[in-house]
Design a protein around this motif. Structure first.
Motif, PDB file in Angstrom:
ATOM      1  N   LEU A   1       9.046  22.270 -37.411  1.00 35.11           N
ATOM      2  CA  LEU A   1       8.571  23.373 -36.573  1.00 35.11           C
ATOM      3  C   LEU A   1       9.664  24.428 -36.387  1.00 35.11           C
ATOM      4  O   LEU A   1       9.431  25.626 -36.567  1.00 35.11           O
ATOM      5  CB  LEU A   1       8.115  22.826 -35.215  1.00 35.11           C
ATOM      6  CG  LEU A   1       7.510  23.844 -34.243  1.00 35.11           C
ATOM      7  CD1 LEU A   1       6.170  24.344 -34.781  1.00 35.11           C
ATOM      8  CD2 LEU A   1       7.318  23.210 -32.864  1.00 35.11           C
ATOM      9  N   LEU A   2      10.850  23.975 -36.043  1.00 34.26           N
ATOM     10  CA  LEU A   2      11.934  24.913 -35.757  1.00 34.26           C
ATOM     11  C   LEU A   2      12.514  25.533 -37.025  1.00 34.26           C
ATOM     12  O   LEU A   2      12.852  26.725 -37.054  1.00 34.26           O
ATOM     13  CB  LEU A   2      13.027  24.209 -34.958  1.00 34.26           C
ATOM     14  CG  LEU A   2      12.597  23.694 -33.575  1.00 34.26           C
ATOM     15  CD1 LEU A   2      13.732  22.942 -32.887  1.00 34.26           C
ATOM     16  CD2 LEU A   2      12.113  24.843 -32.685  1.00 34.26           C
TER      17      LEU A   2
ATOM     18  N   ALA B   1      12.477  29.516 -37.938  1.00 36.28           N
ATOM     19  CA  ALA B   1      13.687  30.268 -38.298  1.00 36.28           C
ATOM     20  C   ALA B   1      13.529  30.927 -39.670  1.00 36.28           C
ATOM     21  O   ALA B   1      13.975  32.065 -39.894  1.00 36.28           O
ATOM     22  CB  ALA B   1      14.891  29.338 -38.293  1.00 36.28           C
ATOM     23  N   ALA B   2      12.865  30.229 -40.597  1.00 35.84           N
ATOM     24  CA  ALA B   2      12.663  30.794 -41.930  1.00 35.84           C
ATOM     25  C   ALA B   2      11.763  32.024 -41.887  1.00 35.84           C
ATOM     26  O   ALA B   2      12.003  33.010 -42.593  1.00 35.84           O
ATOM     27  CB  ALA B   2      12.051  29.728 -42.852  1.00 35.84           C
ATOM     28  N   LEU B   3      10.740  31.995 -41.048  1.00 32.83           N
ATOM     29  CA  LEU B   3       9.847  33.145 -40.919  1.00 32.83           C
ATOM     30  C   LEU B   3      10.595  34.361 -40.365  1.00 32.83           C
ATOM     31  O   LEU B   3      10.395  35.488 -40.819  1.00 32.83           O
ATOM     32  CB  LEU B   3       8.662  32.788 -40.016  1.00 32.83           C
ATOM     33  CG  LEU B   3       7.562  31.951 -40.674  1.00 32.83           C
ATOM     34  CD1 LEU B   3       6.608  31.399 -39.621  1.00 32.83           C
ATOM     35  CD2 LEU B   3       6.796  32.781 -41.703  1.00 32.83           C
TER      36      LEU B   3
ATOM     37  N   ILE C   1      10.622   8.683 -35.330  1.00 33.73           N
ATOM     38  CA  ILE C   1      10.874   9.359 -36.613  1.00 33.73           C
ATOM     39  C   ILE C   1       9.878  10.488 -36.866  1.00 33.73           C
ATOM     40  O   ILE C   1      10.289  11.615 -37.200  1.00 33.73           O
ATOM     41  CB  ILE C   1      10.870   8.336 -37.773  1.00 33.73           C
ATOM     42  CG1 ILE C   1      12.057   7.376 -37.626  1.00 33.73           C
ATOM     43  CG2 ILE C   1      10.929   9.058 -39.116  1.00 33.73           C
ATOM     44  CD1 ILE C   1      12.113   6.296 -38.682  1.00 33.73           C
ATOM     45  N   PRO C   2       8.561  10.261 -36.724  1.00 28.21           N
ATOM     46  CA  PRO C   2       7.625  11.377 -36.890  1.00 28.21           C
ATOM     47  C   PRO C   2       7.883  12.519 -35.910  1.00 28.21           C
ATOM     48  O   PRO C   2       7.703  13.693 -36.263  1.00 28.21           O
ATOM     49  CB  PRO C   2       6.252  10.733 -36.642  1.00 28.21           C
ATOM     50  CG  PRO C   2       6.444   9.300 -37.014  1.00 28.21           C
ATOM     51  CD  PRO C   2       7.838   8.983 -36.557  1.00 28.21           C
ATOM     52  N   MET C   3       8.309  12.189 -34.694  1.00 27.69           N
ATOM     53  CA  MET C   3       8.576  13.229 -33.715  1.00 27.69           C
ATOM     54  C   MET C   3       9.770  14.093 -34.150  1.00 27.69           C
ATOM     55  O   MET C   3       9.717  15.329 -34.076  1.00 27.69           O
ATOM     56  CB  MET C   3       8.869  12.619 -32.341  1.00 27.69           C
ATOM     57  CG  MET C   3       9.186  13.651 -31.257  1.00 27.69           C
ATOM     58  SD  MET C   3       9.439  12.881 -29.646  1.00 27.69           S
ATOM     59  CE  MET C   3      10.921  11.911 -29.966  1.00 27.69           C
ATOM     60  N   VAL C   4      10.836  13.457 -34.622  1.00 26.71           N
ATOM     61  CA  VAL C   4      12.010  14.203 -35.082  1.00 26.71           C
ATOM     62  C   VAL C   4      11.637  15.078 -36.281  1.00 26.71           C
ATOM     63  O   VAL C   4      12.032  16.254 -36.363  1.00 26.71           O
ATOM     64  CB  VAL C   4      13.152  13.233 -35.444  1.00 26.71           C
ATOM     65  CG1 VAL C   4      14.293  13.984 -36.130  1.00 26.71           C
ATOM     66  CG2 VAL C   4      13.660  12.521 -34.196  1.00 26.71           C
ATOM     67  N   ILE C   5      10.872  14.527 -37.206  1.00 27.19           N
ATOM     68  CA  ILE C   5      10.461  15.291 -38.392  1.00 27.19           C
ATOM     69  C   ILE C   5       9.606  16.486 -37.995  1.00 27.19           C
ATOM     70  O   ILE C   5       9.788  17.604 -38.502  1.00 27.19           O
ATOM     71  CB  ILE C   5       9.696  14.382 -39.374  1.00 27.19           C
ATOM     72  CG1 ILE C   5      10.637  13.322 -39.959  1.00 27.19           C
ATOM     73  CG2 ILE C   5       9.062  15.208 -40.495  1.00 27.19           C
ATOM     74  CD1 ILE C   5       9.938  12.289 -40.823  1.00 27.19           C
TER      75      ILE C   5
ATOM     76  N   ALA D   1       5.208  23.756 -28.444  1.00 33.28           N
ATOM     77  CA  ALA D   1       4.786  23.896 -29.837  1.00 33.28           C
ATOM     78  C   ALA D   1       3.815  25.061 -29.992  1.00 33.28           C
ATOM     79  O   ALA D   1       3.862  25.795 -30.993  1.00 33.28           O
ATOM     80  CB  ALA D   1       4.132  22.600 -30.313  1.00 33.28           C
ATOM     81  N   LEU D   2       2.939  25.243 -29.004  1.00 34.00           N
ATOM     82  CA  LEU D   2       2.004  26.371 -29.036  1.00 34.00           C
ATOM     83  C   LEU D   2       2.755  27.696 -29.024  1.00 34.00           C
ATOM     84  O   LEU D   2       2.413  28.629 -29.773  1.00 34.00           O
ATOM     85  CB  LEU D   2       1.056  26.290 -27.836  1.00 34.00           C
ATOM     86  CG  LEU D   2       0.084  27.461 -27.675  1.00 34.00           C
ATOM     87  CD1 LEU D   2      -0.872  27.537 -28.859  1.00 34.00           C
ATOM     88  CD2 LEU D   2      -0.693  27.334 -26.358  1.00 34.00           C
ATOM     89  N   PHE D   3       3.778  27.781 -28.189  1.00 27.11           N
ATOM     90  CA  PHE D   3       4.592  29.000 -28.125  1.00 27.11           C
ATOM     91  C   PHE D   3       5.239  29.305 -29.480  1.00 27.11           C
ATOM     92  O   PHE D   3       5.190  30.437 -29.965  1.00 27.11           O
ATOM     93  CB  PHE D   3       5.669  28.849 -27.046  1.00 27.11           C
ATOM     94  CG  PHE D   3       6.749  29.891 -27.117  1.00 27.11           C
ATOM     95  CD1 PHE D   3       6.514  31.191 -26.688  1.00 27.11           C
ATOM     96  CD2 PHE D   3       8.008  29.574 -27.620  1.00 27.11           C
ATOM     97  CE1 PHE D   3       7.518  32.161 -26.769  1.00 27.11           C
ATOM     98  CE2 PHE D   3       9.008  30.523 -27.696  1.00 27.11           C
ATOM     99  CZ  PHE D   3       8.756  31.823 -27.273  1.00 27.11           C
ATOM    100  N   VAL D   4       5.823  28.297 -30.118  1.00 28.07           N
ATOM    101  CA  VAL D   4       6.471  28.507 -31.413  1.00 28.07           C
ATOM    102  C   VAL D   4       5.440  28.892 -32.473  1.00 28.07           C
ATOM    103  O   VAL D   4       5.674  29.792 -33.288  1.00 28.07           O
ATOM    104  CB  VAL D   4       7.250  27.246 -31.840  1.00 28.07           C
ATOM    105  CG1 VAL D   4       7.852  27.442 -33.233  1.00 28.07           C
ATOM    106  CG2 VAL D   4       8.355  26.927 -30.844  1.00 28.07           C
TER     107      VAL D   4
END
Length: 356
Positions: free
Chosen positions: A23-24, A28-30, A14-18, A79-82
């Motif tokens: 992150l994504l 996308a919002a940015l 669950i924490p991983m999915v959240i 995650a670093l790339f994003v």
């Protein structure tokens, strides 16, 4: 309420999915906050620069940090790339107009994005299992090396069986045991190896401070790479385990020594005597001689053990197969989270072998 919040998990499905969703979505919002006429160009430029920097980070970990390829975690670098891309996009929004609603919203979005990236990275190594591991509850007293008496100033030590008889008869001079054990950071002398190690982190249970002192078994632990000896107490959850054990066993618990077998945060000296350092000599001679001389433990080293996670787990296996008389057994592993969940059982097993 506070205890419930502190126990909220940071690892698992669950924490991983959240974390990935945050992150994504924030990424996308940015992108959406960039003015439409420059949005595509800004996104491509940010992703391109981030891809180069992420590749450089992978190269640095492999060659400068000498990290084995199988120890790298792709999710962390994704995650670093994003996160890097998000930072560049945020800068693009900020440059266009410093004071605007877009800048404020993008700043808040970036903060959530970076936090989500850290949560994703945490999934790879399971360093922080819950919120409590960020600011762990103190389960020990803190002391400096100077406050721990030198061997010639310490009281005589007796076998655990004799110590228990004295305790039952009320003949211990320090009848009122401390409520908690003591953690102390101490340098390990290296006369045989000359290995440049960081300080060891030592837990001395309350029974160590009585007169006479009980001869206790030893649990020696090693961190992985990247990492350090403090991890076992601060992120690894060890302090809670040993404190609970001593509190339910009349102040008795193994002496725990978390040692440095790498020499630096990201070093990997492959746990042998080599040009990178005499690690094997350090672990099998310097460390064990120092523990015996400094802490008066159970002289029967069959009641001792050595273990670790990741690099430390592999190294522990190498140590006991090369020097079986130095440590009586070896738990180990490559996953910090698995090791943390199993350490209570391992700790109890060590205590049982030591006659506790």
């Amino acid at each position: 309420m506070i205890d419930t919040l502190r126990s909220l998990p940071l690892t698992g499905t669950i924490p991983m999915v959240i974390a990935w969703a945050l992150l994504l979505l924030t990424f996308a919002a940015l992108i959406a906050l960039v003015p439409s006429r420059t949005r595509t160009r800004s996104a491509l430029f940010s992703c391109g620069i981030s891809l180069v920097l992420t590749g450089a980070a992978v190269g640095a970990a492999l060659w400068l940090g000498q990290t084995p390829a199988n120890e790298l975690r792709p999710a962390s670098f994704a995650a670093l790339f994003v996160d890097l891309s998000s930072i560049f996009i945020f800068v693009r929004v900020l440059v266009r107009k410093f004071f605007s609603w877009r800048s404020l919203v993008s700043l808040l979005t970036l903060i959530v994005n970076l936090a989500a990236g850290l949560l994703v990275a945490n999934q790879s190594y399971n360093l922080y299992p819950d919120f409590d591991s960020f600011f762990p509850t103190s389960h020990y007293n803190q002391a400096t090396a100077e406050q721990i008496p030198e061997p010639d100033q310490q009281p005589a030590s007796v076998s655990l069986a004799e110590w228990n008889q004295l305790r039952t008869a009320g003949k211990l001079q320090s009848a009122n045991l401390p409520a908690k054990g003591t953690r102390v950071s101490m340098p390990v002398p290296t006369p045989h190896s000359g290995f440049h190690a960081r300080n060891a982190e030592v837990f001395l249970p309350p029974a160590w401070f009585t007169t006479p002192r009980a001869q206790l078994p030893v649990l020696t632990l090693m961190n992985g790479t990247p990492g350090g000896p403090t991890q076992w107490f601060e992120e690894g959850g060890l302090a809670k385990v040993v404190d609970h054990y001593q509190a339910t066993h009349n102040g008795i618990a193994p002496i725990v020594v978390s040692i440095d077998a790498t020499g630096d945060v990201a070093a990997n000296p492959v746990c042998t005597d080599s040009p990178k350092g005499k690690v094997m000599t350090y672990l099998t001679q310097d460390v064990t001689d120092w523990i015996k001389q400094r802490f008066s433990p159970n002289p029967n080293q069959k009641t001792w053990t050595i273990g670790g996670f990741s690099y430390g787990g592999t190294c522990a296996l190498q140590v006991v197969t090369n020097s079986p008389t130095r440590y009586g057994m070896v738990p180990g592993g490559h996953d910090f989270g698995v090791w943390r969940r199993a350490i209570a059982e391992d700790f109890a097993y060590v205590a049982q072998r030591g006659g506790l």
